[in-house]
Motif scaffolding. Sequence first.
Motif, PDB file in Angstrom:
ATOM      1  N   LEU A  39      14.311 -30.085  34.819  1.00 43.27           N
ATOM      2  CA  LEU A  39      13.685 -28.911  35.421  1.00 43.27           C
ATOM      3  C   LEU A  39      12.163 -28.988  35.446  1.00 43.27           C
ATOM      4  N   LEU A  40      11.554 -29.540  34.400  1.00 43.13           N
ATOM      5  CA  LEU A  40      10.100 -29.565  34.315  1.00 43.13           C
ATOM      6  C   LEU A  40       9.495 -30.893  34.755  1.00 43.13           C
ATOM      7  N   ALA A  41      10.093 -32.003  34.321  1.00 47.16           N
ATOM      8  CA  ALA A  41       9.501 -33.315  34.592  1.00 47.16           C
ATOM      9  C   ALA A  41      10.059 -33.978  35.845  1.00 47.16           C
ATOM     10  N   GLY A  42      11.089 -33.399  36.468  1.00 45.70           N
ATOM     11  CA  GLY A  42      11.624 -33.972  37.693  1.00 45.70           C
ATOM     12  C   GLY A  42      12.414 -35.248  37.483  1.00 45.70           C
ATOM     13  N   GLN A  43      12.882 -35.487  36.289  1.00 47.48           N
ATOM     14  CA  GLN A  43      13.681 -36.675  36.019  1.00 47.48           C
ATOM     15  C   GLN A  43      15.123 -36.418  36.450  1.00 47.48           C
ATOM     16  N   SER A  44      15.822 -37.489  36.787  1.00 42.29           N
ATOM     17  CA  SER A  44      17.225 -37.346  37.169  1.00 42.29           C
ATOM     18  C   SER A  44      18.095 -37.230  35.921  1.00 42.29           C
ATOM     19  N   ILE A  45      19.296 -36.703  36.110  1.00 43.15           N
ATOM     20  CA  ILE A  45      20.228 -36.600  34.992  1.00 43.15           C
ATOM     21  C   ILE A  45      20.540 -37.989  34.436  1.00 43.15           C
ATOM     22  N   LYS A  46      20.629 -38.971  35.320  1.00 43.26           N
ATOM     23  CA  LYS A  46      20.889 -40.343  34.883  1.00 43.26           C
ATOM     24  C   LYS A  46      19.764 -40.865  34.004  1.00 43.26           C
ATOM     25  N   ASP A  47      18.507 -40.529  34.374  1.00 37.09           N
ATOM     26  CA  ASP A  47      17.355 -40.953  33.573  1.00 37.09           C
ATOM     27  C   ASP A  47      17.421 -40.356  32.171  1.00 37.09           C
ATOM     28  N   VAL A  48      17.759 -39.070  32.092  1.00 32.83           N
ATOM     29  CA  VAL A  48      17.845 -38.412  30.792  1.00 32.83           C
ATOM     30  C   VAL A  48      18.954 -39.038  29.956  1.00 32.83           C
ATOM     31  N   MET A  49      20.102 -39.274  30.585  1.00 31.21           N
ATOM     32  CA  MET A  49      21.221 -39.873  29.858  1.00 31.21           C
ATOM     33  C   MET A  49      20.894 -41.269  29.352  1.00 31.21           C
ATOM     34  N   SER A  50      20.054 -41.984  30.081  1.00 33.68           N
ATOM     35  CA  SER A  50      19.719 -43.356  29.675  1.00 33.68           C
ATOM     36  C   SER A  50      18.966 -43.394  28.358  1.00 33.68           C
ATOM     37  N   GLY A  51      18.407 -42.242  27.954  1.00 34.91           N
ATOM     38  CA  GLY A  51      17.679 -42.210  26.690  1.00 34.91           C
ATOM     39  C   GLY A  51      18.564 -42.063  25.476  1.00 34.91           C
ATOM     40  N   PHE A  52      19.856 -41.764  25.682  1.00 38.68           N
ATOM     41  CA  PHE A  52      20.744 -41.633  24.524  1.00 38.68           C
ATOM     42  C   PHE A  52      20.916 -43.009  23.874  1.00 38.68           C
ATOM     43  N   PRO A  53      20.659 -43.118  22.565  1.00 38.50           N
ATOM     44  CA  PRO A  53      20.657 -44.429  21.887  1.00 38.50           C
ATOM     45  C   PRO A  53      22.067 -44.942  21.607  1.00 38.50           C
ATOM     46  N   VAL A  54      22.688 -45.536  22.611  1.00 40.67           N
ATOM     47  CA  VAL A  54      24.059 -46.036  22.462  1.00 40.67           C
ATOM     48  C   VAL A  54      24.138 -47.086  21.361  1.00 40.67           C
ATOM     49  N   SER A  55      23.118 -47.940  21.282  1.00 38.03           N
ATOM     50  CA  SER A  55      23.128 -48.997  20.262  1.00 38.03           C
ATOM     51  C   SER A  55      23.125 -48.399  18.862  1.00 38.03           C
ATOM     52  N   LEU A  56      22.364 -47.323  18.676  1.00 40.30           N
ATOM     53  CA  LEU A  56      22.341 -46.676  17.366  1.00 40.30           C
ATOM     54  C   LEU A  56      23.676 -45.994  17.070  1.00 40.30           C
ATOM     55  N   LEU A  57      24.313 -45.435  18.103  1.00 42.75           N
ATOM     56  CA  LEU A  57      25.627 -44.839  17.921  1.00 42.75           C
ATOM     57  C   LEU A  57      26.629 -45.885  17.439  1.00 42.75           C
ATOM     58  N   ILE A  58      26.635 -47.041  18.098  1.00 39.12           N
ATOM     59  CA  ILE A  58      27.555 -48.116  17.683  1.00 39.12           C
ATOM     60  C   ILE A  58      27.237 -48.570  16.276  1.00 39.12           C
TER      61      ILE A  58
END
Length: 457
Positions: A39-58
């Motif tokens: 809403l504020l920075a104009g980033q796509s939902i995909k961009d935001v999701m890409s920041g989730f640390p999958v490697s740390l989750l694993i």
Amino acid sequence: MGIQILSLLVLGAIILIGTWKTIHIGILALVAAFGVGVLLAGQSIKDVMSGFPVSLLILLVGITYLFAIVRDSGVIDWIVQKTLALVGGHVFAIPWVFFFLAAILGSMGSSLTSLALAPIAMIFAGKHKLHPLLMALTIVLGGGAGGFAPTSLFGIIANGVAADNGIEPQPWLLFGAAFGINLALFAAAFVALGLRNREKTATTAGDHGGAVPTWPLRGPLSAPGATGSSGAQPDRAPTAVATAEPERADDVVSKLSRYQLVCLFAVAALMGLVILFMFLDIESDVGVLALALALIISMLDPTRTREAVKGIDWSTILLVGGILTYVSVMQRMGTVELLGHAAESVGSPLLAAFALCLVAAFVSAFASTTGILGALIPLAVPVIAIGGLPGFGLIAAIAISSNLVDSTPFSSPGATCIANAEPGQRAKLTKLMLAWGFTMIIAGPIITVTAFVVPGM
């Protein structure tokens, strides 16, 4: 600049609301990441999701799952007994043993420390009623003590970035400084938490008319789960009791079943493989290795390992994942860069140096220390040029300040310690480690600037 400042205010609100209303901070951060990012920075939902640390989750899933299996097998009790035998039954020596083990592993790569030792250290805290914060700090501060060795990841990055920016690296000065500061902080924590446990134990024993044990405790200790130890309060020191003559090591080993021996081998294999791959410069993922070892054990005995899935601490994974996702949104917005340039624009060189260290500590509390080292050390170059500050002294101050906050639940060491603590202690330990980490955001820059920048001006 307005949305960058707003993103910082939102981050502060996330932490305050989560602490005040006891709403899960990870959920707050994930929702805020999409709100601020889209809403504020104009980033796509995909961009935001890409920041989730999958490697740390694993990583967290693999480590906590494997050690849940090992814990349920009873092998940890055996490890506890053997290690206590090495320290001669002196409970006070256990934190120091783990501190120096963590420093040794940290010198080979700081990411190894918490992953290899935190599960066992936190089980020690539960089995022998050591203060959970003290045992967590053995891993965090021990890893920091060795983490800036010339052979470690942090040391290599800090020295390399300094050299690339025309500043002569001093690897042994950085290593010695990091080791000394972390050792001093751990000694202070050991004295404070050890005395606190002693006072509580004395008060409890006096109320019941029993003998008051001394600290440090000496003499033979009750084995994990022995009568008289399981009912102690979580923050009490263990009680020394008379036991039968210790069995020989061969007798103890012979009591391990084939399944338990496989679990013991898995722990040794995880530590050995990670260290081997580090020496051979082979790319590996500790979480994947842990999952693979857990799968092997599960295939050997699916019935016994089925319940271990409940040992995965999804709450901590959500906490870390939510915060780091929000921080990645902030980084794409330029918030971190803005903080660095703001520190550079401060008129006083000494104040600018402190501001840079403060920014490094604050951001590193929520993000990757490795990334902060690469981002902020170059920003120190113009500050050094305008004020005649000691070049590598400021580099060391920034580097160590960024590492001293690794006790927060948003970092790998802090998250791993919390995830492997006793379930009833996790909420309390999270608050204690947040308090320690946030204290280091201010105390760390004060200590490092006073030690490395002021003398060289």
